[in-house]
Write an enzyme that holds these catalytic residues in place. Structure first.
Site, PDB file in Angstrom:
ATOM      1  CG  ASP A  12     -79.053 -17.933  65.012  1.00 44.64           C
ATOM      2  OD1 ASP A  12     -78.511 -18.954  64.713  1.00 44.64           O
ATOM      3  OD2 ASP A  12     -79.690 -16.562  64.232  1.00 44.64           O
ATOM      4  CG  ASP A  71     -60.047 -22.815  71.523  1.00 45.15           C
ATOM      5  OD1 ASP A  71     -60.679 -22.211  71.962  1.00 45.15           O
ATOM      6  OD2 ASP A  71     -60.788 -24.437  70.978  1.00 45.15           O
ATOM      7  CG  ASP A 127     -61.388 -22.957  65.638  1.00 53.88           C
ATOM      8  OD1 ASP A 127     -60.866 -23.393  66.553  1.00 53.88           O
ATOM      9  OD2 ASP A 127     -61.780 -24.157  64.807  1.00 53.88           O
ATOM     10  CD  GLU A 149     -86.654 -20.292  67.197  1.00 49.00           C
ATOM     11  OE1 GLU A 149     -86.076 -18.963  67.446  1.00 49.00           O
ATOM     12  OE2 GLU A 149     -86.268 -21.141  67.813  1.00 49.00           O
ATOM     13  CG  ASP A 185     -82.543 -15.990  68.293  1.00 49.41           C
ATOM     14  OD1 ASP A 185     -82.994 -17.557  68.381  1.00 49.41           O
ATOM     15  OD2 ASP A 185     -82.672 -15.107  69.427  1.00 49.41           O
ATOM     16  CG  HIS A 202     -79.664 -24.694  68.460  1.00 50.73           C
ATOM     17  ND1 HIS A 202     -80.266 -23.672  67.443  1.00 50.73           N
ATOM     18  CD2 HIS A 202     -79.518 -23.038  68.988  1.00 50.73           C
ATOM     19  CE1 HIS A 202     -80.709 -23.031  67.743  1.00 50.73           C
ATOM     20  NE2 HIS A 202     -80.376 -22.263  68.950  1.00 50.73           N
ATOM     21  CG  ASP A 203     -83.401 -23.909  70.185  1.00 49.97           C
ATOM     22  OD1 ASP A 203     -83.333 -22.453  69.575  1.00 49.97           O
ATOM     23  OD2 ASP A 203     -82.324 -24.025  71.401  1.00 49.97           O
ATOM     24  CG  ASP A 263     -60.199 -27.186  69.296  1.00 45.63           C
ATOM     25  OD1 ASP A 263     -60.386 -27.609  70.212  1.00 45.63           O
ATOM     26  OD2 ASP A 263     -60.140 -25.965  68.528  1.00 45.63           O
ATOM     27  CG  ASN A 300     -57.909 -23.103  68.557  1.00 47.07           C
ATOM     28  OD1 ASN A 300     -58.809 -23.827  68.991  1.00 47.07           O
ATOM     29  ND2 ASN A 300     -58.080 -21.570  68.979  1.00 47.07           N
TER      30      ASN A 300
HETATM   31  O1  TEU Z   1     -85.381 -19.644  70.269  1.00 52.34           O
HETATM   32  C1  TEU Z   1     -86.498 -19.494  71.184  1.00 52.34           C
HETATM   33  C2  TEU Z   1     -86.593 -20.590  71.455  1.00 52.34           C
HETATM   34  O2  TEU Z   1     -88.097 -19.439  72.011  1.00 52.34           O
HETATM   35  C3  TEU Z   1     -86.749 -21.692  71.499  1.00 52.34           C
HETATM   36  O3  TEU Z   1     -85.737 -21.575  71.397  1.00 52.34           O
HETATM   37  C4  TEU Z   1     -87.846 -21.985  72.801  1.00 52.34           C
HETATM   38  O4  TEU Z   1     -88.306 -21.555  73.945  1.00 52.34           O
HETATM   39  C5  TEU Z   1     -86.181 -21.758  73.657  1.00 52.34           C
HETATM   40  O5  TEU Z   1     -85.077 -22.676  73.211  1.00 52.34           O
HETATM   41  C6  TEU Z   1     -86.593 -23.138  75.292  1.00 52.34           C
HETATM   42  O6  TEU Z   1     -87.129 -24.539  74.830  1.00 52.34           O
HETATM   43  C7  TEU Z   1     -83.629 -19.293  70.453  1.00 52.34           C
HETATM   44  C8  TEU Z   1     -82.644 -20.200  70.003  1.00 52.34           C
HETATM   45  O7  TEU Z   1     -82.903 -20.564  68.999  1.00 52.34           O
HETATM   46  C9  TEU Z   1     -82.323 -20.468  71.133  1.00 52.34           C
HETATM   47  O8  TEU Z   1     -81.413 -20.860  71.075  1.00 52.34           O
HETATM   48  C10 TEU Z   1     -81.767 -18.830  72.338  1.00 52.34           C
HETATM   49  O9  TEU Z   1     -82.087 -19.519  73.474  1.00 52.34           O
HETATM   50  C11 TEU Z   1     -83.433 -18.161  72.270  1.00 52.34           C
HETATM   51  O10 TEU Z   1     -84.120 -18.329  70.582  1.00 52.34           O
HETATM   52  C12 TEU Z   1     -83.154 -17.048  72.714  1.00 52.34           C
HETATM   53  O11 TEU Z   1     -81.864 -16.192  71.952  1.00 52.34           O
HETATM   54 CA    CA Z   2     -61.155 -23.708  69.371  1.00 50.47          CA
END
Ligand code: TEU
Ligand code: CA
Length: 578
Positions: free
Chosen positions: A98, A25, A29, A261, A202, A334-335, A21, A23
């Site tokens: 993305d 908040d 960013d 993905e 994605d 991130h998933d 971050d 700024n």
């Molecule tokens: O994820 C698609 C997806 O199939 C996996 O992320 C997984 O099934 C889901 O995260 C549950 O575990 C992509 C992105 O990476 C995810 O962050 C998004 O939520 C999703 O698409 C919708 O855009």
């Molecule tokens: Ca910020």
């Protein structure tokens, strides 16, 4: 294999909301990222993937886009983006944007127009259908639970429904409509014209729909529905025309790097998707996710130990190699929960295990993606209550878990085990307030180890996880090993349970990566390693050089000894150096 500019590179994924971050908040960013470009250069990063930074209501953290050709004000402006792109390139780093093309946000003007007039051209950018006697048009289940159909806002009494494979705030885009596809190509070219040379695509398998919406036999979840992914797998053969047209109308223009993905990969599809002239340059190795993604998470405490991890990863390496394709090895993203918490035994769910896993990931064949924080050895976050979670998927699973009769404490433990929020807590820069991530209140709680696990504490510690990653990316950039690591073949080296070992070899060089995840000491005469003939076939070229070591390693002549967590890369043959 035709050599491409991205081969041999190392990528890094930034989750912008949690990186830096600038700024106060409490939200990361673009100017924060700009301030950390030297850190990324010093880490040896060549490609930088930013999770979505477009305008969004952030129902799904930006994967619900309301304007594809702009920057969300909370992250900054297009000028900030241009500055980031330029300053990254000055450091030899190319940006990857993305692309969320299966769905947009329900706040996007297209969807607003569709709701205002279901007979408008924009209405056909979506799948709007009559229900079946007041029921949804089919029985598919969303990735986030519940039906993939919701009533069209403003038309609830007309039995009109719209399709969303993810959240109801993420209406699926109708790729069968050529006007919609033109809109997609235009938005991708907007970013290519701005200088972007890389894209992460994605959830792309979901763009194919059977327009008769026949539904499927219910799956094992027992709710009368079938997971949308089951339909995607059935329609895999129909996706080609869409992805070829997408590539020809956009990526080809600027020789872009693209990473898909794609969860379902078959022998046939890997060649079509990522082989020579494939739809994409590469695809993430999601084989571990595919194993874990089965019955509803809230009933599982699944992890994959080192042997299962290696089995998935090695199978992917061989599948892609046979197809003349490159995969993108990952530990997490991130998933996913943090890889070191998922794939290492309890006694290695720490810095040692992180160093061991990094050694595997960064010497595999392909384009590895380091997820922010992995280079510090971050483990899963210890959430104290459901109130500390943010992810809609986690909150939804918590509700399901309670409804299925689990106690609050059991439900919390289940959800925490799999939650995507494990990987979304702020990056840890130093031991000052909020770990140097923000001068304000972080939008999501900090990782519990922030006072000790942070960049400042590792920057001057040669044995830190951070320096391990730096030494591994340096190996990939070193002219002696670059080619064998970028293009060399992968061959398993089966030395027993708890050991992760493989060869990388080409006509000039043979390397062995070997990691000991057992608690006892491992010793081996390397000349007797399974597959050692790959190195010993040209006696005048063979050597026995320990070119990388982490945790406990010793090499005396050809006798290798690895302590618990010991990780090594040994050069056993090098034409130029023998
Ligand atoms: O994820 C698609 C997806 O199939 C996996 O992320 C997984 O099934 C889901 O995260 C549950 O575990 C992509 C992105 O990476 C995810 O962050 C998004 O939520 C999703 O698409 C919708 O855009
Ligand atoms: Ca910020």
């Amino acid at each position: 294999m035709e050599k491409k500019w991205w081969h041999g590179k190392t990528a890094y994924q930034i989750y912008p909301k949690s990186f830096q971050d600038s700024n106060g908040d409490g939200i990361g960013d673009l100017r924060g990222i700009i301030s950390r470009l030297d850190y990324l250069r010093d880490l040896g990063i060549d490609l930088l993937w930013l999770s979505p930074i477009y305008p969004s209501p952030f129902v799904d953290q930006g994967y619900d886009i309301s304007d594809y050709c702009n920057i969300a004000p909370v992250f900054g402006t297009l000028d900030d983006f241009d500055e980031l792109l330029s300053k990254a390139r000055d450091r030899g780093i190319d940006l990857i944007m993305d692309l969320v093309l299966n769905h947009c946000s329900s706040e996007h003007p297209w969807f607003k127009k569709a709701c205002a007039d279901p007979l408008s051209p924009e209405a056909d950018y979506f799948y709007i259908r009559k229900g079946r006697d007041g029921q949804p048009p089919d029985n598919l289940r969303s990735y986030f639970g519940g039906s993939v159909w919701s009533k069209l806002p403003g038309h609830e009494d007309e039995d009109l429904w719209y399709c969303h494979y993810f959240a109801r705030e993420q209406p699926d885009l109708n790729w069968n409509n050529p006007q919609l596809r033109e809109q997609i190509y235009s938005l991708v070219n907007f970013w290519i014209d701005r200088g972007v040379k890389g894209f992460r695509i994605d959830a792309i398998l979901s763009i194919v729909k059977d327009l008769s919406f026949p539904g499927l036999l219910p799956d094992a979840a027992g709710d009368g529905m079938s997971h949308a992914a089951n339909m995607n797998a059935l329609l895999l053969d129909r996706i080609g025309p869409y992805l070829n047209e997408l590539k020809e109308r956009t990526f080809v223009r600027a020789d872009c790097f693209t990473v898909g993905e794609v969860l379902t990969v078959t022998d046939k599809s890997v060649r079509e998707f990522a082989g020579t002239n494939g739809y994409f340059s590469t695809m993430f190795d999601l084989s571990c996710r595919a194993v874990i993604e089965s019955a509803p998470h809230y009933t599982q405490f699944t992890t994959l130990g080192p042997d299962e991890f290696a089995s998935c990863v090695f199978a992917t390496q061989e599948l892609y190699q046979q197809a003349g394709a490159m995969t993108a090895p990952i530990l997490d993203n991130h998933d996913e929960p943090r890889g070191v918490s998922y794939f290492m035994p309890e006694y290695l769910q720490n810095a040692q295990g992180a160093r061991a896993l990094a050694t595997v990931q960064l010497t595999l064949r392909g384009i590895p993606f380091i997820y922010q924080g992995d280079e510090l050895g971050m483990t899963n976050t210890h959430f104290a209550s459901i109130d500390e979670f943010n992810d809609l998927y986690a909150l939804d699973e918590y509700r399901h878990a309670l409804e299925s009769g689990l106690s609050d404490e059991q439900a919390l433990r289940c959800v925490a085990w799999h939650s995507r929020d494990n990987a979304r807590t702020p990056m840890l820069w130093d031991d000052s307030a909020s770990a140097g991530f923000t001068s304000g209140k972080p939008w999501l709680r900090l990782h519990q180890d922030w006072r000790t696990v942070n960049v400042k504490n590792q920057l001057h510690d040669e044995n830190s996880v951070l320096h391990t990653y730096r030494r591994l990316t340096a190996l990939k950039h070193d002219s002696r090993w670059h080619d064998v690591l970028a293009w060399g073949d992968f061959t398993r080296c089966p030395v027993g349970s708890g050991m992760i070992a493989f060869w990388r070899h080409d006509e000039n060089c043979t390397l062995l990566t070997i990691v000991n995840t057992r608690q006892d000491v491992f010793t081996m005469d390397l000349t007797r390693a399974p597959g050692a003939d790959l190195a010993l076939s040209a006696p005048d070229h063979h050597c026995c050089d320990l070119i990388f070591a982490a945790n406990g390693v010793s090499l005396v002549n050809t006798i290798l000894t690895l302590g618990c967590g010991g990780a090594a890369v040994i050069c056993l043959r090098h034409k130029a150096m023998a």
